[in-house]
Design a protein around this motif. Sequence first.
Motif, PDB file in Angstrom:
ATOM      1  N   LEU A 131      12.075   5.446   3.877  1.00 14.06           N
ATOM      2  CA  LEU A 131      11.194   4.740   4.818  1.00 14.06           C
ATOM      3  C   LEU A 131      10.739   3.401   4.261  1.00 14.06           C
ATOM      4  CD1 LEU A 131       8.943   7.646   6.170  1.00 14.06           C
ATOM      5  CD2 LEU A 131      10.709   6.394   7.402  1.00 14.06           C
ATOM      6  N   ASN A 132      10.440   3.362   2.957  1.00 14.44           N
ATOM      7  CA  ASN A 132      10.027   2.098   2.344  1.00 14.44           C
ATOM      8  C   ASN A 132      11.167   1.083   2.336  1.00 14.44           C
ATOM      9  OD1 ASN A 132       7.286   2.425   1.707  1.00 14.44           O
ATOM     10  ND2 ASN A 132       7.764   3.677  -0.066  1.00 14.44           N
ATOM     11  N   ARG A 133      12.398   1.538   2.096  1.00 10.80           N
ATOM     12  CA  ARG A 133      13.554   0.638   2.121  1.00 10.80           C
ATOM     13  C   ARG A 133      13.793   0.107   3.534  1.00 10.80           C
ATOM     14  NH1 ARG A 133      15.739  -0.990  -2.741  1.00 10.80           N
ATOM     15  NH2 ARG A 133      17.857  -0.906  -1.947  1.00 10.80           N
TER      16      ARG A 133
ATOM     17  N   MET B 225      11.515  -0.183   5.828  1.00 11.87           N
ATOM     18  CA  MET B 225      10.410  -1.098   6.087  1.00 11.87           C
ATOM     19  C   MET B 225      10.689  -2.470   5.468  1.00 11.87           C
ATOM     20  SD  MET B 225       6.372  -0.314   5.513  1.00 11.87           S
ATOM     21  CE  MET B 225       6.534  -0.027   3.764  1.00 11.87           C
ATOM     22  N   LEU B 226      11.271  -2.469   4.264  1.00  8.29           N
ATOM     23  CA  LEU B 226      11.621  -3.730   3.611  1.00  8.29           C
ATOM     24  C   LEU B 226      12.690  -4.476   4.403  1.00  8.29           C
ATOM     25  CD1 LEU B 226      11.188  -5.583   1.181  1.00  8.29           C
ATOM     26  CD2 LEU B 226      12.881  -4.234  -0.072  1.00  8.29           C
ATOM     27  N   CYS B 227      13.639  -3.731   4.992  1.00 10.68           N
ATOM     28  CA  CYS B 227      14.658  -4.347   5.851  1.00 10.68           C
ATOM     29  C   CYS B 227      14.006  -5.076   7.026  1.00 10.68           C
ATOM     30  CB  CYS B 227      15.626  -3.288   6.383  1.00 10.68           C
ATOM     31  SG  CYS B 227      16.797  -2.671   5.176  1.00 10.68           S
ATOM     32  N   LEU B 228      13.022  -4.425   7.656  1.00  5.97           N
ATOM     33  CA  LEU B 228      12.337  -5.042   8.796  1.00  5.97           C
ATOM     34  C   LEU B 228      11.560  -6.291   8.375  1.00  5.97           C
ATOM     35  CD1 LEU B 228      10.957  -1.873  10.641  1.00  5.97           C
ATOM     36  CD2 LEU B 228      12.914  -3.286  11.289  1.00  5.97           C
ATOM     37  N   ILE B 229      10.942  -6.231   7.191  1.00  2.86           N
ATOM     38  CA  ILE B 229      10.189  -7.387   6.695  1.00  2.86           C
ATOM     39  C   ILE B 229      11.125  -8.577   6.473  1.00  2.86           C
ATOM     40  CG2 ILE B 229       8.892  -8.277   4.714  1.00  2.86           C
ATOM     41  CD1 ILE B 229       7.627  -5.473   4.487  1.00  2.86           C
ATOM     42  N   ILE B 230      12.282  -8.312   5.850  1.00  4.16           N
ATOM     43  CA  ILE B 230      13.242  -9.398   5.596  1.00  4.16           C
ATOM     44  C   ILE B 230      13.809  -9.928   6.906  1.00  4.16           C
ATOM     45  CG2 ILE B 230      15.489  -9.939   4.571  1.00  4.16           C
ATOM     46  CD1 ILE B 230      14.777  -8.074   2.279  1.00  4.16           C
TER      47      ILE B 230
ATOM     48  N   TYR C 256       0.831  -1.201   0.000  1.00  2.00           N
ATOM     49  CA  TYR C 256       0.000   0.000   0.000  1.00  2.00           C
ATOM     50  C   TYR C 256       0.872   1.260   0.000  1.00  2.00           C
ATOM     51  CZ  TYR C 256      -3.270   3.563   1.706  1.00  2.00           C
ATOM     52  OH  TYR C 256      -4.007   4.705   1.854  1.00  2.00           O
ATOM     53  N   LEU C 257       1.980   1.235   0.749  1.00  2.00           N
ATOM     54  CA  LEU C 257       2.843   2.401   0.891  1.00  2.00           C
ATOM     55  C   LEU C 257       3.931   2.481  -0.171  1.00  2.00           C
ATOM     56  CD1 LEU C 257       3.262   2.308   4.772  1.00  2.00           C
ATOM     57  CD2 LEU C 257       1.969   3.996   3.478  1.00  2.00           C
ATOM     58  N   GLN C 258       4.188   1.376  -0.874  1.00  2.00           N
ATOM     59  CA  GLN C 258       5.277   1.349  -1.849  1.00  2.00           C
ATOM     60  C   GLN C 258       5.196   2.464  -2.902  1.00  2.00           C
ATOM     61  OE1 GLN C 258       7.997  -0.337  -1.650  1.00  2.00           O
ATOM     62  NE2 GLN C 258       8.832   0.350  -3.591  1.00  2.00           N
ATOM     63  N   PRO C 259       3.989   2.813  -3.425  1.00  3.49           N
ATOM     64  CA  PRO C 259       3.930   3.902  -4.414  1.00  3.49           C
ATOM     65  C   PRO C 259       4.451   5.245  -3.902  1.00  3.49           C
ATOM     66  CG  PRO C 259       1.908   2.616  -4.469  1.00  3.49           C
ATOM     67  CD  PRO C 259       2.680   2.138  -3.288  1.00  3.49           C
ATOM     68  N   LEU C 260       4.488   5.425  -2.565  1.00  2.00           N
ATOM     69  CA  LEU C 260       4.999   6.678  -2.018  1.00  2.00           C
ATOM     70  C   LEU C 260       6.494   6.851  -2.267  1.00  2.00           C
ATOM     71  CD1 LEU C 260       3.193   7.009   1.447  1.00  2.00           C
ATOM     72  CD2 LEU C 260       2.817   8.365  -0.603  1.00  2.00           C
TER      73      LEU C 260
ATOM     74  N   ILE D 194      19.674 -13.365   4.536  1.00  2.00           N
ATOM     75  CA  ILE D 194      20.761 -12.547   5.099  1.00  2.00           C
ATOM     76  C   ILE D 194      21.463 -11.755   3.997  1.00  2.00           C
ATOM     77  CG2 ILE D 194      23.027 -12.672   6.219  1.00  2.00           C
ATOM     78  CD1 ILE D 194      21.904 -15.092   7.813  1.00  2.00           C
ATOM     79  N   ILE D 195      21.678 -12.377   2.831  1.00  2.00           N
ATOM     80  CA  ILE D 195      22.313 -11.682   1.696  1.00  2.00           C
ATOM     81  C   ILE D 195      21.422 -10.526   1.212  1.00  2.00           C
ATOM     82  CG2 ILE D 195      23.031 -11.914  -0.721  1.00  2.00           C
ATOM     83  CD1 ILE D 195      23.895 -14.810  -0.005  1.00  2.00           C
ATOM     84  N   CYS D 196      20.111 -10.803   1.075  1.00  2.00           N
ATOM     85  CA  CYS D 196      19.167  -9.755   0.635  1.00  2.00           C
ATOM     86  C   CYS D 196      19.144  -8.593   1.626  1.00  2.00           C
ATOM     87  CB  CYS D 196      17.762 -10.340   0.495  1.00  2.00           C
ATOM     88  SG  CYS D 196      17.569 -11.458  -0.905  1.00  2.00           S
ATOM     89  N   LEU D 197      19.146  -8.921   2.927  1.00  2.00           N
ATOM     90  CA  LEU D 197      19.139  -7.879   3.954  1.00  2.00           C
ATOM     91  C   LEU D 197      20.390  -7.014   3.856  1.00  2.00           C
ATOM     92  CD1 LEU D 197      17.723  -6.677   6.443  1.00  2.00           C
ATOM     93  CD2 LEU D 197      18.983  -8.327   7.846  1.00  2.00           C
ATOM     94  N   ALA D 198      21.547  -7.644   3.647  1.00  2.00           N
ATOM     95  CA  ALA D 198      22.806  -6.898   3.536  1.00  2.00           C
ATOM     96  C   ALA D 198      22.786  -5.964   2.328  1.00  2.00           C
ATOM     97  CB  ALA D 198      23.975  -7.875   3.439  1.00  2.00           C
ATOM     98  N   ILE D 199      22.273  -6.461   1.191  1.00  2.00           N
ATOM     99  CA  ILE D 199      22.218  -5.630  -0.025  1.00  2.00           C
ATOM    100  C   ILE D 199      21.307  -4.425   0.174  1.00  2.00           C
ATOM    101  CG2 ILE D 199      21.428  -5.583  -2.433  1.00  2.00           C
ATOM    102  CD1 ILE D 199      22.372  -8.511  -2.646  1.00  2.00           C
ATOM    103  N   ILE D 200      20.137  -4.646   0.798  1.00  2.00           N
ATOM    104  CA  ILE D 200      19.186  -3.549   0.998  1.00  2.00           C
ATOM    105  C   ILE D 200      19.745  -2.510   1.962  1.00  2.00           C
ATOM    106  CG2 ILE D 200      16.913  -2.968   1.938  1.00  2.00           C
ATOM    107  CD1 ILE D 200      15.968  -5.669   0.784  1.00  2.00           C
ATOM    108  N   VAL D 201      20.427  -2.963   3.021  1.00  2.00           N
ATOM    109  CA  VAL D 201      21.046  -2.028   3.968  1.00  2.00           C
ATOM    110  C   VAL D 201      22.104  -1.180   3.260  1.00  2.00           C
ATOM    111  CG1 VAL D 201      22.543  -1.866   5.999  1.00  2.00           C
ATOM    112  CG2 VAL D 201      20.563  -3.392   6.027  1.00  2.00           C
ATOM    113  N   LEU D 202      22.915  -1.827   2.403  1.00  2.00           N
ATOM    114  CA  LEU D 202      23.976  -1.107   1.699  1.00  2.00           C
ATOM    115  C   LEU D 202      23.435  -0.120   0.660  1.00  2.00           C
ATOM    116  CD1 LEU D 202      26.554  -3.992   1.146  1.00  2.00           C
ATOM    117  CD2 LEU D 202      26.855  -1.995   2.618  1.00  2.00           C
TER     118      LEU D 202
END
Length: 324
Positions: A198-200, A202-207, A28-32, A246-254
């Motif tokens: 904020l969306n990124r 949020m994605l970190c928390l989801i992963i 819902y928030l991703q378009p923001l 863990i790899i996806c989380l590291a990439i998103i954080v970076l």
Amino acid sequence: MVKRILYSFGGVGAALLLAFEISYLYFYLQPLSAVMEMELEDPGAARQESLGYIKAAVKKMDIVLWSEAEKECYGKEGNDIKCTVITKAGDSRLIFPQSAFLDDNDPQGCILSKEAARSIWGSESAVGLSFYCDGKEYIVRRVADLPEKSVLINVLPGGSDTLHYLTSGKRGGSIPEKRQWLQTETGVSGNVWNYHILNRFMLCLIILNTILLIIFFRKSVAAVIGTSPGKKLLEFLFSVLLITGIICLAIIVLTLGGWPARWSDFGQWNEKGHLMGESVRFLARSAKPLAVVCRLKYYAMVLLANIAMSALLAINPYKIRRIQ
């Protein structure tokens, strides 16, 4: 034993329900991520300037300029209320998607929130009624699902009002691209509430919660007595999913500040980190108008849901065990 299993499945079920809620809010928030909401540098923009900016940007992006203030308002044969008056130039649906269109060439028209209409007249049936603010008479064109007691009006020709905020639509590229284009082509600049970051986050928390969920299920499988090909296969699959997460989380954080042009350019990393830090500080410390507060409430809901889910997965003392 049965009670322990029920508690265990109850904890996992609650975590999965929270996961579905978080996923729904995320999409819902991703378009923001593509919506730029900016606080303009002082002294803001007058009506003619605002309409000029909108006209200049029409091929690149959709924008609306606006400001808000708390004012005493009242309706003919109605009650007096304190209302958030949002003065705008452009399409108000960019500020509040649930709003309605109010033509810029309608100086007397206004859009009233349902709560404001109920507070003034005791009913949402207010279309066509007279509404007064700052000694000026407005006609209610529409009662919409706006937040709190609020009203949308047009900035008046020849008035002294200046507009202090700018909101873009999704069209026109990323937030940095829009910001750069506006500054270069129109001279408009200011600080941005960066929903993309904020969306990124949020994605970190989801992963992260997905990783916790995988760990929980992997431990549950490992706790089953005995060995079997099926058990070994499940443990292997959960291990692969865990490493992938863990790899996806590291990439998103970076890449919270965006994808770098060259991963080896440390100057670019430093610049992105500085810009992201500025965005986070502005997001935390700035005085926020009603539209921004409404959007941030959804992000707060996601944060609370993530915390609750993490607590369920990390603190839950019950584990799925084999029934003998």
